[in-house]
Design a protein around this motif. Sequence first.
Motif, PDB file in Angstrom:
ATOM      1  N   ASP A  88       4.771  -0.052   8.820  1.00 37.14           N
ATOM      2  CA  ASP A  88       3.404   0.427   8.595  1.00 37.14           C
ATOM      3  C   ASP A  88       2.643  -0.399   7.558  1.00 37.14           C
ATOM      4  N   TRP A  89       3.351  -1.225   6.811  1.00 33.65           N
ATOM      5  CA  TRP A  89       2.673  -2.081   5.844  1.00 33.65           C
ATOM      6  C   TRP A  89       1.996  -3.225   6.578  1.00 33.65           C
ATOM      7  N   LYS A  90       0.728  -3.432   6.289  1.00 33.67           N
ATOM      8  CA  LYS A  90      -0.016  -4.542   6.869  1.00 33.67           C
ATOM      9  C   LYS A  90      -0.072  -5.730   5.912  1.00 33.67           C
ATOM     10  N   ASP A 125      -0.767   4.341   1.035  1.00 34.09           N
ATOM     11  CA  ASP A 125      -1.301   5.058   2.198  1.00 34.09           C
ATOM     12  C   ASP A 125      -1.413   4.068   3.351  1.00 34.09           C
ATOM     13  N   THR A 126      -0.502   4.162   4.293  1.00 25.24           N
ATOM     14  CA  THR A 126      -0.486   3.223   5.417  1.00 25.24           C
ATOM     15  C   THR A 126      -1.320   3.720   6.592  1.00 25.24           C
ATOM     16  N   PRO A 174       0.818  -1.215   0.000  1.00 24.05           N
ATOM     17  CA  PRO A 174       0.000   0.000   0.000  1.00 24.05           C
ATOM     18  C   PRO A 174       0.851   1.264   0.000  1.00 24.05           C
ATOM     19  N   GLN A 224      -5.972  -0.937  -1.818  1.00 22.24           N
ATOM     20  CA  GLN A 224      -4.916  -0.225  -2.554  1.00 22.24           C
ATOM     21  C   GLN A 224      -4.037  -1.200  -3.326  1.00 22.24           C
ATOM     22  N   GLN A 258      -5.809  -0.914   3.049  1.00 23.37           N
ATOM     23  CA  GLN A 258      -4.500  -1.262   2.486  1.00 23.37           C
ATOM     24  C   GLN A 258      -4.648  -2.364   1.442  1.00 23.37           C
ATOM     25  N   THR A 259      -5.494  -3.342   1.709  1.00 21.46           N
ATOM     26  CA  THR A 259      -5.697  -4.430   0.742  1.00 21.46           C
ATOM     27  C   THR A 259      -6.305  -3.889  -0.542  1.00 21.46           C
TER      28      THR A 259
END
Length: 115
Positions: free
Chosen positions: A103-105, A30-31, A28, A41, A38-39
């Motif tokens: 910050d990435w999930k 935008d975190t 993503p 994106q 996020q998914t």
Amino acid sequence: MIQRFDTGPRMSEMTTHNDVAYLAGQVPEDTGVDIVGQTEQVLHAIDDLLQQAGTDKTRILRAEIFLADMADFNGMNEAWEKWVPQGATPARATVQAKLAKPDWKIEIVITAAIA
């Protein structure tokens, strides 16, 4: 012939060879949003890359999904199931992994047929 897309000093966002598209892990931008955001994106970025290769999500052969926390599994699936074409779901693996940025999930790797 091998074709490379959005090639940088470290990697290409996608390579194609023998009518197969290999996407780099998509993450993503935008975190500041939750796992669903996020998914979504990441799935949008996948759609864009597949379009550049002349294919689409109905031609995905395999998806590898990396989650920073398996507690996000249901939220990720919520976005995934709205996006993935029923009847054309790919082989898929989902694992928990420590991602490159805290910050990435989520990160998703895709392999898709072109022709």
